[in-house]
Design a protein around this motif. Structure first.
Motif, PDB file in Angstrom:
ATOM      1  N   SER A 116       2.463   6.989  -6.793  1.00 31.11           N
ATOM      2  CA  SER A 116       1.477   7.938  -7.306  1.00 31.11           C
ATOM      3  C   SER A 116       1.758   9.379  -6.908  1.00 31.11           C
ATOM      4  O   SER A 116       1.012  10.284  -7.259  1.00 31.11           O
ATOM      5  N   SER A 117       2.843   9.599  -6.138  1.00 31.67           N
ATOM      6  CA  SER A 117       3.183  10.960  -5.716  1.00 31.67           C
ATOM      7  C   SER A 117       4.567  11.321  -6.231  1.00 31.67           C
ATOM      8  O   SER A 117       5.367  10.454  -6.579  1.00 31.67           O
ATOM      9  N   GLN A 120       5.094  10.903   6.598  1.00 36.33           N
ATOM     10  CA  GLN A 120       4.142   9.863   6.235  1.00 36.33           C
ATOM     11  C   GLN A 120       4.784   8.485   6.298  1.00 36.33           C
ATOM     12  O   GLN A 120       4.151   7.511   6.720  1.00 36.33           O
ATOM     13  N   GLN A 147       1.329   4.272  -2.870  1.00 38.92           N
ATOM     14  CA  GLN A 147       1.210   5.696  -2.545  1.00 38.92           C
ATOM     15  C   GLN A 147       2.436   6.464  -3.039  1.00 38.92           C
ATOM     16  O   GLN A 147       2.322   7.574  -3.567  1.00 38.92           O
ATOM     17  N   HIS A 187       0.837  -1.206   0.000  1.00 37.72           N
ATOM     18  CA  HIS A 187       0.000   0.000   0.000  1.00 37.72           C
ATOM     19  C   HIS A 187       0.871   1.255   0.000  1.00 37.72           C
ATOM     20  O   HIS A 187       0.621   2.204  -0.759  1.00 37.72           O
ATOM     21  N   GLN A 188       1.906   1.248   0.834  1.00 38.20           N
ATOM     22  CA  GLN A 188       2.811   2.391   0.911  1.00 38.20           C
ATOM     23  C   GLN A 188       3.557   2.576  -0.408  1.00 38.20           C
ATOM     24  O   GLN A 188       3.780   3.711  -0.863  1.00 38.20           O
TER      25      GLN A 188
END
Length: 219
Positions: free
Chosen positions: A188-189, A196, A185, A181-182
């Protein structure tokens, strides 16, 4: 009028290319290809772009690879190894399940922070359909192999009384879910935010402790 002594802006012409052994040259080509694929995408990247970034002529590139597909396959094969968990060291240094989980999560998230890993993962997501057999082999040798290591670690934790026999022990891929999941993320950034990342690690530790901490013995 320009003379023969006028400096050239062509870096390839002004700096003679070095002769390197294939063992030294090929990793440079792969690094260059990964950088070009990441910046421009597979379809828009030309062999010339990869060769230039690697400090090669186009002919020099073809002396090592037949084309972009061959480079892409070599990139995936280069990443066909999972991080190796030192199960014995984790068990020996653990005083309780939290101390073990903290070390384990730290190792997993540190591996996630590797820039080459993130770039390769992005390439897999966008271009993996080009070489499905290699992607399958990559998954078996990396993700599936890591699942086996985690399963072995947890079973030994149960035997030593460090953790209880829970769903996570029988399905160790659940340990990796927060890491994946990380990773998504981060893909996508534009940048990795340290705060975070620290929060993700802390939450990951808390979740695993809740799932693995042995129940208090009934009076």
């Amino acid at each position: 009028m320009p003379t023969g002594n006028t400096p050239s802006n062509d870096t390839g012409a002004s700096h003679p290319r070095k002769r390197l052994t294939p063992a030294t040259r090929i990793p440079l080509i792969l690094d260059a290809a990964l950088a070009e694929f990441s910046a421009h995408g597979y379809s828009a990247t030309r062999v010339d772009d990869i060769a230039n970034r690697a400090g090669l002529s186009k002919g020099g590139f073809y002396a090592h690879f037949s084309g972009k597909d061959a480079v892409f396959e070599a990139l995936l094969r280069r990443s066909l190894t999972a991080p190796t968990l030192d199960v014995d060291a984790l068990l020996e240094s653990a005083t309780d399940i939290r101390s073990l989980v903290e070390q384990l999560v730290d190792q997993l998230h540190t591996h996630l922070g590797d820039a080459t890993l993130r770039a390769t993962a992005r390439l897999l997501l966008t271009e993996g359909h080009r070489l499905p057999d290699i992607v399958t082999l990559w998954r078996q040798n990396t993700v599936d192999n890591l699942h086996v290591q985690l399963g072995s670690l947890l079973r030994r934790c149960v035997e030593r009384g460090l953790c209880r026999d829970s769903t996570v022990v029988h399905h160790p891929w659940l340990i990796l879910s927060p890491v994946i999941h990380q990773l998504f993320q981060q893909l996508s950034s534009a940048a990795v935010v340290p705060i975070q990342s620290r929060e993700a690690r802390s939450t990951h530790v808390d979740m695993l402790c809740e799932l693995l901490t042995p129940h208090p013995q009934a009076a």
